[in-house]
Scaffold this active site. Sequence first.
Site, PDB file in Angstrom:
ATOM      1  N   LYS A   1      10.467  71.897   0.930  1.00  0.00           N
ATOM      2  CA  LYS A   1      10.786  72.654  -0.284  1.00  0.00           C
ATOM      3  C   LYS A   1       9.943  73.915  -0.437  1.00  0.00           C
ATOM      4  CE  LYS A   1      14.022  70.034  -2.076  1.00  0.00           C
ATOM      5  NZ  LYS A   1      15.406  70.569  -2.164  1.00  0.00           N
TER       6      LYS A   1
ATOM      7  N   GLU B   1      13.992  72.972 -11.633  1.00  0.00           N
ATOM      8  CA  GLU B   1      14.407  71.595 -11.834  1.00  0.00           C
ATOM      9  C   GLU B   1      13.819  70.778 -10.703  1.00  0.00           C
ATOM     10  OE1 GLU B   1      16.021  73.695 -10.092  1.00  0.00           O
ATOM     11  OE2 GLU B   1      16.471  72.555  -8.273  1.00  0.00           O
TER      12      GLU B   1
ATOM     13  N   SER C   1      12.380  65.805   6.669  1.00  0.00           N
ATOM     14  CA  SER C   1      12.227  66.856   5.651  1.00  0.00           C
ATOM     15  C   SER C   1      11.037  66.665   4.721  1.00  0.00           C
ATOM     16  CB  SER C   1      13.510  66.966   4.828  1.00  0.00           C
ATOM     17  OG  SER C   1      13.831  65.706   4.277  1.00  0.00           O
TER      18      SER C   1
END
Lengths: 397, 272
Positions: free
Chosen positions: A89, A111, A380
């Site tokens: 991210k 969010e 990830s």
Amino acid sequence: MPLPNRHGRFGPYGGQYVPETLMPAIQELESAYHVARRDPTFRRALSISLKAYVGRPTPLYFAKRLSGYLGKGKIYLKREDLCHTGAHKINNTLGQILLAKQMGKSRVIAETGAGQHGVATAAAAAWQGLTCEIYMGTEDMARQALNVTRMTLLGARVIGVDTGSRTLKDAISEAMRDWTANVRNTHYILGSVLGPHPYPMMIRDFQSVIGREAKKEILRIEGRLPDCLIACVGGGSNAIGLFYPFLSDLSVKMIGVEAGGLGVETGKHAARFTTGTTSVGVLHGTKTALLQDENGQILPTHSISAGLDYAAVGPEHSFYRDQKRITYASVTDHEALSAFKLLSKIEGILPALESAHAVAHLVRIAPTLKDGEIVILNLSGRGDKDVDQIARKETSP
Amino acid sequence: MIHSKRPQARTNRIDRTFQQLSTCGRKAFIPYLMAGDPTLARTRQLVLEMEKAGADLIELGVPFSDPVADGPVIARAGERALKQAVSLKAILQLVRDLRQETSIPIILMTYCNPVLALGEGAFFREAESVGVDGVVVPDLPHEEASDFLTLGRTHNVHLIFLIAPTTPLHRARAIAKKATGFIYYVSLTGVTGAKLSGIDATSRRVRALREETHLPVVVGFGISTADEARAVAEVADGIIVGSAIVNRVYDIASHRETADFMQWLKGIKAAV
């Protein structure tokens, strides 16, 4: 022809379906990014930060014991779990925070579902000294309590969202409302390849550092392209980040893995592509495949993994699914949990529950792999955030 | 000579109502109700009573699971309506029923997705057939609106565009060019039902918008008292009251309270 087109369309998908109040901000973002993506100074700043602050490039790791266990393939893990803050991210939040600064915004909002994007935003905001507020469904706050604490420690304010299903979808709605009210001084750091143009394109670009590194590294190690790429798909940012630089290499198969929840036949899942009820609609600013009822109301979703628990998928995924360039599968909560344990024991790596979905699908297709077939799986994120939830699950009857 | 393939905008009840109002130097009072909150039968009653209390046009909200342009009052009203399984189809049927009893202009406020689920073509066909006069789609900026515009022209259902305080002048011009029915000026930078601030700024914007369009300019979002209604109506052609009405409707528990509510509505009407 590059996608999206200048209207933000990937074929019939994408676009800009937002309230008028936000349109000027979206257009401001569009032109700021248009300049930034070609600006050597911006690119250098981002690339230096990714190296020094995030720890890139992340390793492409040959998982020898896992490969041996599965039998035939050569499994490589792209170690995004080793990124600062624990997931891919941050590749996106660093890019967006630099843009926010350039646009003169003093405040960012985001969010978060699993909390990974929230943590990555909070860290990026602290890094650049911007005010940061994170919207998170109260259901997700309960199952990802550790990340709530992390965000708070990083100086962000976490705002619980108690409407609707109290998960990612509702957090995005609330963040959009905040943005509508504070659009003049605030930039909204969306966390996945969702939302109105330019977000799906911009976030894909920021995340495609994953695929560029993986490609360079596999060519160095193996001297050839991989046969198959696997990644989990919630909104789809880690998947498109890995896949994008390989799209024109037609020999490379790509598989996106969605959350099958309790099983797609139960209706409690987030598998937008792998069920009969999928259809096209507009949610949170973009036209794409989503889970809805016959009246166009968005359906509640379920997944053990908060990061995959969302009713829509990035518009670019919808496009490549139609083109049959990327195929999609789903695995259940149960399969993901088993894969979590498998990877932990066999490689000493705790994967995020999201990434464990990709591992689970790999386990399922392992018998079909050919000798020496090269698979790159995008790991990830790391699973530390999920340990509590899993421990509770194990002890409850 | 330019031949436009687009069907020309025609006039309907909305245009005629604004024309009549302007002839007598009056402004439009447009109350908003969430259709189906608490029931469709109740919405039907309220529409008829609001017309008696002085409403000039009626705006009906279509509930949506993810109403990003709405504040908590209308969002919760939508949730209540969805619990009754109120659908766009059922609301179109409600309008058909209402047309037996009233010819007041009716506008639907709906997010994109319920319309797409029904099919844009089917929606506009049905809207014309049951007697809907206009549609406001808060998540459909003018750039994405070409299909809706063409269908709206074909079926004589006005597509009503919003203009916000953040909308720059060049953009407002582009929107005004495409708009039909009236221009919906959003009086605050935020979601529905937030607190109105800066009536002066709103007045300035509305005056500026008048230079750009021959259409009526109506102001909504955040108007909740007769005083606010009066101040805004001095510059606008009409006002929309939403959250303040939805809030009151939710609290009504008796005939007596309905009467009080209608009295309050008359107060707003008198102010505009």
